[in-house]
Design a protein around this motif. Structure first.
Motif: not given
Length: 125
Positions: A28-33, A1-9
């Motif tokens: 390898p997230w490059h295979y995901y939309d 499972q991917l780990k995604l962290v948002e920032s910039g707000g």
């Protein structure tokens, strides 16, 4: 499972701009939309934009021509550039991988990852 962290707000005046980042790790997230979603206070979560593995993007009608999504594979990041921000864009923004990004923005009910903390965008004068 991917780990995604948002920032910039942050807080921005109407007409202003922000750049949101989604840093991805864990596989390898490059295979995901990848999709960006948002949830305003008292409203349901909605799709904002998505980008597929080929770099093709889709946008919600409400943000078309104002937001731009891009992939930076070298830095494991998906960027959402937001211009001409409006008070209606105020929301918490999230990024997750999605089954597909074809023809329309994804339905937030069908995503691969757990929702993260998101990043808060407030558009106000």
């Amino acid at each position: 499972q991917l780990k995604l962290v948002e920032s910039g707000g942050g807080l921005v005046q109407p007409g202003g701009s922000l750049r949101l980042s989604c840093v991805i790790s864990g596989a390898p997230w490059h295979y995901y939309d990848i999709g960006w979603f948002r949830q305003a206070p008292g409203k349901e979560r909605e799709g904002v934009s998505c980008i597929n593995v080929s770099g093709d993007a889709n946008y919600a009608d409400s943000v078309k021509d104002r937001f731009t999504i891009s992939r930076d594979n070298a830095n494991d990041t998906v960027i959402l550039r937001m211009n001409n921000l409006k008070p209606d864009d105020t929301a918490r923004y999230y990024c997750v991988s999605v089954p597909e990004c074809v023809d329309r923005v994804p339905n937030p009910k069908y995503v691969w990852d757990d929702w993260g903390r998101g990043t808060l965008v407030t558009v106000s004068s």
